[in-house]
Design an enzyme around this catalytic site. Structure first.
Site, PDB file in Angstrom:
ATOM      1  N   ARG A  31       0.758  -1.266   0.052  1.00 21.62           N
ATOM      2  CA  ARG A  31       0.058   0.122  -0.006  1.00 21.62           C
ATOM      3  C   ARG A  31       0.893   1.313   0.071  1.00 21.62           C
ATOM      4  O   ARG A  31       0.286   2.407  -0.382  1.00 21.62           O
ATOM      5  CB  ARG A  31      -1.014   0.036   1.464  1.00 21.62           C
ATOM      6  CG  ARG A  31      -2.170  -1.096   1.098  1.00 21.62           C
ATOM      7  CD  ARG A  31      -2.610  -1.396   2.363  1.00 21.62           C
ATOM      8  NE  ARG A  31      -1.842  -2.314   3.140  1.00 21.62           N
ATOM      9  CZ  ARG A  31      -2.308  -2.869   4.321  1.00 21.62           C
ATOM     10  NH1 ARG A  31      -3.542  -2.458   4.821  1.00 21.62           N
ATOM     11  NH2 ARG A  31      -1.718  -3.731   5.075  1.00 21.62           N
ATOM     12  N   GLN A  50      12.262 -14.859   5.579  1.00 22.87           N
ATOM     13  CA  GLN A  50      11.033 -15.652   5.059  1.00 22.87           C
ATOM     14  C   GLN A  50      11.214 -15.384   3.483  1.00 22.87           C
ATOM     15  O   GLN A  50      11.181 -14.018   3.034  1.00 22.87           O
ATOM     16  CB  GLN A  50       9.869 -14.419   5.500  1.00 22.87           C
ATOM     17  CG  GLN A  50       8.400 -15.152   5.175  1.00 22.87           C
ATOM     18  CD  GLN A  50       7.191 -14.255   5.602  1.00 22.87           C
ATOM     19  OE1 GLN A  50       7.621 -13.263   5.563  1.00 22.87           O
ATOM     20  NE2 GLN A  50       6.152 -14.840   5.712  1.00 22.87           N
ATOM     21  N   THR A  98       1.706 -13.008   8.048  1.00 19.02           N
ATOM     22  CA  THR A  98       2.232 -12.776   9.387  1.00 19.02           C
ATOM     23  C   THR A  98       2.654 -14.023  10.116  1.00 19.02           C
ATOM     24  O   THR A  98       3.686 -14.383  10.819  1.00 19.02           O
ATOM     25  CB  THR A  98       1.473 -11.595  10.097  1.00 19.02           C
ATOM     26  OG1 THR A  98       0.173 -12.273  10.275  1.00 19.02           O
ATOM     27  CG2 THR A  98       1.662 -10.577   9.550  1.00 19.02           C
ATOM     28  N   TYR A 144       5.257  -6.217  15.314  1.00 16.36           N
ATOM     29  CA  TYR A 144       5.419  -5.935  13.762  1.00 16.36           C
ATOM     30  C   TYR A 144       6.345  -4.589  13.585  1.00 16.36           C
ATOM     31  O   TYR A 144       6.305  -3.778  14.448  1.00 16.36           O
ATOM     32  CB  TYR A 144       4.041  -5.356  13.238  1.00 16.36           C
ATOM     33  CG  TYR A 144       2.944  -6.609  13.343  1.00 16.36           C
ATOM     34  CD1 TYR A 144       3.566  -7.874  13.297  1.00 16.36           C
ATOM     35  CD2 TYR A 144       1.444  -6.570  12.943  1.00 16.36           C
ATOM     36  CE1 TYR A 144       2.400  -8.910  13.576  1.00 16.36           C
ATOM     37  CE2 TYR A 144       0.661  -7.500  13.159  1.00 16.36           C
ATOM     38  CZ  TYR A 144       1.025  -8.854  13.445  1.00 16.36           C
ATOM     39  OH  TYR A 144       0.327  -9.863  13.296  1.00 16.36           O
ATOM     40  N   ASP A 204       5.918  -2.113  11.585  1.00 14.63           N
ATOM     41  CA  ASP A 204       5.239  -1.043  11.094  1.00 14.63           C
ATOM     42  C   ASP A 204       4.730  -0.340  12.119  1.00 14.63           C
ATOM     43  O   ASP A 204       3.661   0.403  11.890  1.00 14.63           O
ATOM     44  CB  ASP A 204       4.441  -1.425   9.844  1.00 14.63           C
ATOM     45  CG  ASP A 204       3.225  -2.161  10.169  1.00 14.63           C
ATOM     46  OD1 ASP A 204       3.076  -2.720  11.178  1.00 14.63           O
ATOM     47  OD2 ASP A 204       2.348  -2.383   9.246  1.00 14.63           O
ATOM     48  N   ASN A 261      -7.060  -5.706  17.170  1.00 15.96           N
ATOM     49  CA  ASN A 261      -5.592  -6.122  17.531  1.00 15.96           C
ATOM     50  C   ASN A 261      -4.651  -5.152  17.174  1.00 15.96           C
ATOM     51  O   ASN A 261      -4.375  -4.939  16.028  1.00 15.96           O
ATOM     52  CB  ASN A 261      -5.734  -7.546  16.714  1.00 15.96           C
ATOM     53  CG  ASN A 261      -4.029  -8.093  16.614  1.00 15.96           C
ATOM     54  OD1 ASN A 261      -3.394  -8.125  17.428  1.00 15.96           O
ATOM     55  ND2 ASN A 261      -3.688  -8.478  15.587  1.00 15.96           N
ATOM     56  N   ASN A 311       0.536   1.866   7.008  1.00 17.11           N
ATOM     57  CA  ASN A 311       0.476   1.041   5.763  1.00 17.11           C
ATOM     58  C   ASN A 311       0.362   1.907   4.519  1.00 17.11           C
ATOM     59  O   ASN A 311       0.646   1.318   3.554  1.00 17.11           O
ATOM     60  CB  ASN A 311      -0.905   0.348   5.783  1.00 17.11           C
ATOM     61  CG  ASN A 311      -0.913  -0.725   6.988  1.00 17.11           C
ATOM     62  OD1 ASN A 311      -0.116  -1.520   7.116  1.00 17.11           O
ATOM     63  ND2 ASN A 311      -1.907  -0.559   7.963  1.00 17.11           N
ATOM     64  N   ASN A 350      42.869  34.051  12.650  1.00 19.59           N
ATOM     65  CA  ASN A 350      42.148  34.395  11.896  1.00 19.59           C
ATOM     66  C   ASN A 350      42.368  33.860  10.448  1.00 19.59           C
ATOM     67  O   ASN A 350      43.430  33.971   9.772  1.00 19.59           O
ATOM     68  CB  ASN A 350      42.142  36.057  11.539  1.00 19.59           C
ATOM     69  CG  ASN A 350      40.991  36.636  10.784  1.00 19.59           C
ATOM     70  OD1 ASN A 350      39.742  36.654  11.258  1.00 19.59           O
ATOM     71  ND2 ASN A 350      41.551  37.111   9.617  1.00 19.59           N
ATOM     72  N   TYR A 399      43.418  17.213  -0.889  1.00 21.70           N
ATOM     73  CA  TYR A 399      42.995  16.068  -1.409  1.00 21.70           C
ATOM     74  C   TYR A 399      44.152  15.984  -2.935  1.00 21.70           C
ATOM     75  O   TYR A 399      44.041  17.007  -3.499  1.00 21.70           O
ATOM     76  CB  TYR A 399      41.774  15.957  -2.150  1.00 21.70           C
ATOM     77  CG  TYR A 399      41.326  14.612  -2.909  1.00 21.70           C
ATOM     78  CD1 TYR A 399      41.694  13.581  -2.070  1.00 21.70           C
ATOM     79  CD2 TYR A 399      40.431  14.575  -3.960  1.00 21.70           C
ATOM     80  CE1 TYR A 399      40.922  12.291  -2.665  1.00 21.70           C
ATOM     81  CE2 TYR A 399      40.095  13.690  -4.722  1.00 21.70           C
ATOM     82  CZ  TYR A 399      40.501  12.399  -4.065  1.00 21.70           C
ATOM     83  OH  TYR A 399      39.857  11.179  -4.611  1.00 21.70           O
TER      84      TYR A 399
END
Ligand code: UD1
Ligand code: CA
Length: 478
Positions: free
Chosen positions: A17, A79, A85, A108, A110, A177, A235, A385, A395
């Site tokens: 999403r 996974q 989940t 989770y 997120d 949940n 999401n 100064n 460099y």
């Protein structure tokens, strides 16, 4: 005796999403990845280990996890395919010691607003109630896509039903949940083994462990979150922007209550981990990121980008300062338009003026570089100064070299110091000098070319261009 606690954080999903090439948990919220913000509160419980489940952009997610909580032992489980989940939790169990018989907290990747203290209370409640499986539920005014908590006639938790699988009656339930679970390891293993993908999304839902545990006769408890806002998940980009705004609101209110002036709170973007002292004034369009520490009585005029910066008391940052990973001592005057790069250390009472860039520059107290300079890999003493247009030539195309300049020096305008080179204390460098070799203390150093002059040269030059389209009009130059 306390039981052993391990934790699992699920972060393998792509986050469809978000419509992004980047894994969702790697997007940044108030200057840190969503994953870092989700992991930190869990790490605060000191579980051993924390297993992070990775899949999408696995390497990047893994390194973000390690960087987020550097002092915590992180295990990683892959996974391979994102089959839900429940499947992700199964992968995590594979990475835990098979003998592990303590408690497993699952969260989770997120949900970035959870507080350690809330988790601690949840763990306490779980233990006190003698539950084998607990999860955190919350009352949401707009329960939207969250899983709903169903209870049986006696009020005991029966199941979590995903919104996509819910009937209108279940969708009307406002107890949701949050996605934080705590379970006895043995029960969790057994319940996860029973998961089936027989639902609207053809996925293995971790949420099904609740109904499974009930079926097995286990003691299941839903612990209601005191503050539902802590459990908002991200999401979509819209949810992310809304959360960013609410974090910003909280931070700004806390800072103002603690005595910081925000001239326009709507354009003050200050990380939650930044510390700012009293009577500091922050102008419009200021971003302060990371663990920045800004002292008391500091003035940041506006339009500034400060990342991981310490600023001493009473320092004044004029408009348009960019500074990252550096230390600015007290009573400094910086900008306008200054770029202080990583490793800059200003001892105090320094002035770094317009169009000055510093990098790995350690500058002693009272020294100044007021205009148009590059000071890289430089160690500069006190009360020195640095004139306009001074450049450290650090460099050589392969390596960076250090320039050292002593105390009380006057480095003239347009000087180049070709590093490695050391200039002693109390040296005067004439303007336009190219310093190639070390200069002893107290010397005057000059590398001027002798000045030559051709009287009347200009008129001749113009005469030779009399027919040129750009020749001066009105006889000038003839
Ligand atoms: C989930 C819960 C929902 C709860 C909500 C709270 C399930 C089935 N649903 O829904 O009940 O209300 O969180 O925010 O658990 N992930 C993996 N592998 C996968 C799938 C997901 O590691 O195969 C990770 C994701 O990276 C993410 C987390 O699990 O960090 C949650 O996944 P997400 O798809 O966002 O679940 P929600 O639909 O929000
Ligand atoms: Ca989610």
């Amino acid at each position: 005796m306390e039981r052993q606690l391990a934790a699992v954080v699920l972060a393998a999903g792509m986050g469809t999403r978000m419509r992004s090439e980047r894994a969702k948990v790697l997007h940044e919220l108030a200057g840190r990845t969503i994953l870092a913000r989700a992991l930190e509160p869990i790490a605060g419980l000191k579980p051993r280990p924390i297993v992070v489940v990775v899949g999408h952009q696995a390497e990047a997610v893994e390194s973000a996890a390690r960087a987020a909580v550097p002092d915590t032992a992180i295990g990683v489980a892959r996974q391979a395919e994102q089959r839900g989940t429940g499947d992700a939790a199964r992968a995590a169990l594979g990475a835990l010691d098979s003998e592990f018989a303590g408690e497993i907290l699952i969260g989770y990747g997120d949900t970035p607003l959870i507080k350690t203290e809330t988790l601690r209370e949840f763990v306490r409640a779980h233990r006190a109630g003698g539950a084998e499986l607990s999860f955190i539920s919350a009352e949401m005014k707009d329960p939207a896509a969250y899983g709903r908590v169903t209870r049986d006639s006696s009020g005991v938790v029966a199941a979590i039903v995903e919104a996509r699988d819910a009937t209108p009656a279940i969708l009307a339930i406002s107890e949701i949940n949050t996605g934080v679970y705590l379970a006895d390891a043995r029960l969790l293993r057994a319940a996860i083994a029973e998961l089936r993908a027989d639902n609207a999304q053809r996925e293995y839902y971790l949420t099904d462990i609740v109904a499974i545990a009930r079926r097995r006769g286990a003691r299941v408890n839903a612990w209601r979150a005191p503050d539902a806002a802590e459990f908002a998940g991200i999401n979509s980009r819209e949810e992310m922007a809304r959360m960013e705004e609410s974090i910003r609101h909280d931070v700004n209110r806390r800072l103002m209550a603690a005595g910081v002036t925000l001239i326009d709170p709507a354009t003050a973007y200050i990380a939650p981990e930044a510390e700012i002292g009293r009577d500091t004034i922050i102008g419009p369009n200021v971003r302060i990121l990371g663990r920045s520490r800004i002292g008391a009585g500091v003035v940041i005029e506006g339009t500034a980008w400060l990342d991981g910066v310490a600023v001493g008391d009473r320092s004044h940052l004029k408009i348009c300062v960019r500074a990252e990973h550096c230390e600015i001592g007290p009573d400094c005057e910086i900008g306008p338009f200054a770029n202080l790069r990583e490793g800059t250390e200003l001892e105090g009472r320094n002035r770094i003026g317009n169009f000055v860039e510093t990098k790995k520059a350690r500058i002693g107290s009272g020294s100044k570089a007021s205009h148009l300079s590059y000071l890289g890999d430089a160690i500069i003493g006190r009360e020195t100064n640095i004139g306009c247009g001074v450049i450290t030539v650090n460099y050589d195309g392969y390596d960076k070299h250090v320039t050292r300049i002593g105390d009380r020096c006057m480095v003239g305008c347009d000087t180049q110091l070709v590093a490695p080179v050391t200039v002693g204390d109390d040296v005067y460098v004439a303007s336009g000098t190219t310093i190639l070799r070390d200069v002893g203390a107290g010397a005057l150093v000059v590398s001027h070319h002798p000045q030559r002059e051709k009287p009347g040269w200009t008129a001749g030059w113009r005469a030779r261009h009399a027919g040129h389209p750009k020749a001066l009009k009105n006889g000038a130059g003839e």
